[in-house]
Design a protein around this motif. Sequence first.
Motif, short mmCIF file in Angstrom:
data_model
loop_
_atom_site.label_atom_id
_atom_site.label_comp_id
_atom_site.label_asym_id
_atom_site.label_seq_id
_atom_site.Cartn_x
_atom_site.Cartn_y
_atom_site.Cartn_z
N PHE A 40 -4.37 -5.78 -1.79
CA PHE A 40 -4.18 -7.21 -1.56
C PHE A 40 -4.47 -7.98 -2.85
O PHE A 40 -5.28 -7.56 -3.68
CB PHE A 40 -5.08 -7.71 -0.43
CG PHE A 40 -6.52 -7.31 -0.58
CD1 PHE A 40 -7.40 -8.07 -1.33
CD2 PHE A 40 -7.00 -6.16 0.04
CE1 PHE A 40 -8.73 -7.69 -1.47
CE2 PHE A 40 -8.33 -5.78 -0.09
CZ PHE A 40 -9.19 -6.55 -0.85
N ASN A 41 -3.79 -9.11 -3.02
CA ASN A 41 -4.03 -9.92 -4.22
C ASN A 41 -3.85 -11.41 -3.96
O ASN A 41 -3.68 -12.19 -4.88
CB ASN A 41 -3.08 -9.48 -5.36
CG ASN A 41 -1.62 -9.57 -4.96
OD1 ASN A 41 -1.28 -10.21 -3.97
ND2 ASN A 41 -0.77 -8.90 -5.71
N GLY A 42 -3.87 -11.79 -2.69
CA GLY A 42 -3.70 -13.21 -2.36
C GLY A 42 -4.57 -13.60 -1.19
O GLY A 42 -5.47 -12.86 -0.77
N ASN A 43 -4.32 -14.77 -0.65
CA ASN A 43 -5.13 -15.28 0.46
C ASN A 43 -4.94 -14.43 1.71
O ASN A 43 -3.90 -13.81 1.90
CB ASN A 43 -4.76 -16.73 0.75
CG ASN A 43 -5.11 -17.64 -0.42
OD1 ASN A 43 -6.11 -17.43 -1.10
ND2 ASN A 43 -4.28 -18.64 -0.66
N MET A 44 -5.96 -14.42 2.56
CA MET A 44 -5.91 -13.54 3.72
C MET A 44 -6.50 -14.19 4.96
O MET A 44 -7.29 -15.14 4.89
CB MET A 44 -6.61 -12.21 3.43
CG MET A 44 -8.10 -12.31 3.16
SD MET A 44 -8.83 -10.66 2.90
CE MET A 44 -8.14 -10.21 1.30
N VAL A 45 -6.10 -13.64 6.10
CA VAL A 45 -6.69 -13.96 7.39
C VAL A 45 -7.44 -12.73 7.88
O VAL A 45 -6.89 -11.62 7.85
CB VAL A 45 -5.62 -14.35 8.42
CG1 VAL A 45 -6.24 -14.54 9.80
CG2 VAL A 45 -4.90 -15.62 8.00
N ILE A 46 -8.68 -12.92 8.29
CA ILE A 46 -9.51 -11.84 8.80
C ILE A 46 -9.75 -12.08 10.28
O ILE A 46 -10.19 -13.17 10.68
CB ILE A 46 -10.85 -11.78 8.04
CG1 ILE A 46 -10.60 -11.50 6.56
CG2 ILE A 46 -11.77 -10.73 8.65
CD1 ILE A 46 -11.85 -11.56 5.70
N LEU A 47 -9.46 -11.09 11.12
CA LEU A 47 -9.55 -11.26 12.56
C LEU A 47 -10.68 -10.41 13.14
O LEU A 47 -10.69 -9.19 13.00
CB LEU A 47 -8.22 -10.89 13.22
CG LEU A 47 -7.00 -11.70 12.73
CD1 LEU A 47 -5.75 -11.24 13.45
CD2 LEU A 47 -7.23 -13.19 12.92
N ASP A 48 -11.61 -11.09 13.77
CA ASP A 48 -12.76 -10.45 14.38
C ASP A 48 -12.54 -10.32 15.89
O ASP A 48 -12.72 -11.27 16.62
CB ASP A 48 -14.02 -11.27 14.08
CG ASP A 48 -15.27 -10.70 14.74
OD1 ASP A 48 -15.31 -9.48 14.97
OD2 ASP A 48 -16.20 -11.50 15.02
N ARG A 49 -12.08 -9.17 16.31
CA ARG A 49 -11.92 -8.82 17.73
C ARG A 49 -10.94 -9.73 18.47
O ARG A 49 -11.14 -10.04 19.64
CB ARG A 49 -13.28 -8.85 18.44
CG ARG A 49 -14.28 -7.84 17.90
CD ARG A 49 -15.68 -8.15 18.35
NE ARG A 49 -16.09 -9.47 17.87
CZ ARG A 49 -16.91 -10.28 18.52
NH1 ARG A 49 -17.43 -9.91 19.68
NH2 ARG A 49 -17.24 -11.46 18.01
N VAL A 50 -9.87 -10.16 17.80
CA VAL A 50 -8.81 -10.89 18.49
C VAL A 50 -8.09 -9.89 19.40
O VAL A 50 -7.55 -8.89 18.94
CB VAL A 50 -7.84 -11.54 17.49
CG1 VAL A 50 -6.59 -12.05 18.20
CG2 VAL A 50 -8.54 -12.67 16.75
#
Length: 243
Positions: free
Chosen positions: A93-103
């Motif tokens: 990865f080299n850009g902005n991200m979304v991190i999902l916690d137990r969706v």
Amino acid sequence: MINSLNNERVKRWTSLNDKKYQEQEGLFLIEGEHLVEEAFKSGHLVETIVLDGCNYDYENVSYVSEAVMKKITNLTNVPKIIGVSKKIQPKDFNGNMVILDRVADPGNLGTIIRSAVAFGIDTIVLGKGSVNVYNPKVVRATEGLLFHINIIEADLEEFIPKIKENGYKIFVTDVLNGNSLYEEKFDGLCAIVMGNEGVGVNEDIKALRDEALYIPIDKTCESLNVGVATSIILYEMARGLKN
């Protein structure tokens, strides 16, 4: 043409609706013309299963009866075509991200993937306890955009500290202790952490944040769906990064 529901190939195709066999084979099913075309264009399409009487210009085609297609599909209406796709390999990865916690809801994950692509997110990170990205409902909800974003799985308590060391600023949603989204400044590399539909972001994950934020809403509305909330945040983040 394949007519028998007990055909070994039919059994194998049907098994690819299950996470266990998806992991064993490195394959998953995609249903309908649009998804098959997206898999083909991205180089992930392995083979196609086509309803008898229909014609498509793909290689490695197997024709099946309506009864067989009904057995394989997850759809109420029998599709004309189902594809077998290679699982998408994660990349650096080299850009902005979304991190999902137990969706946990497939529709929510599908919506988040679509919004992430729409607003220029590089990577989605699925923490432990999140819904399987190759769940048939997730795949359909992405409308093919699954093939246009980097998706990785990680232990968030290990992953987040590592990306912080690489210059990422971690934003966590927190209705009680966050800053208004509309007053937040986004710059540099950003990671937005979104939590479970029922309980939000785990407290141990919240503790790793740099900033907490919330979306101001009318007091008559208790909360927003996580897919909708993520979409709003990503829009504002994209707008802020352009200014």
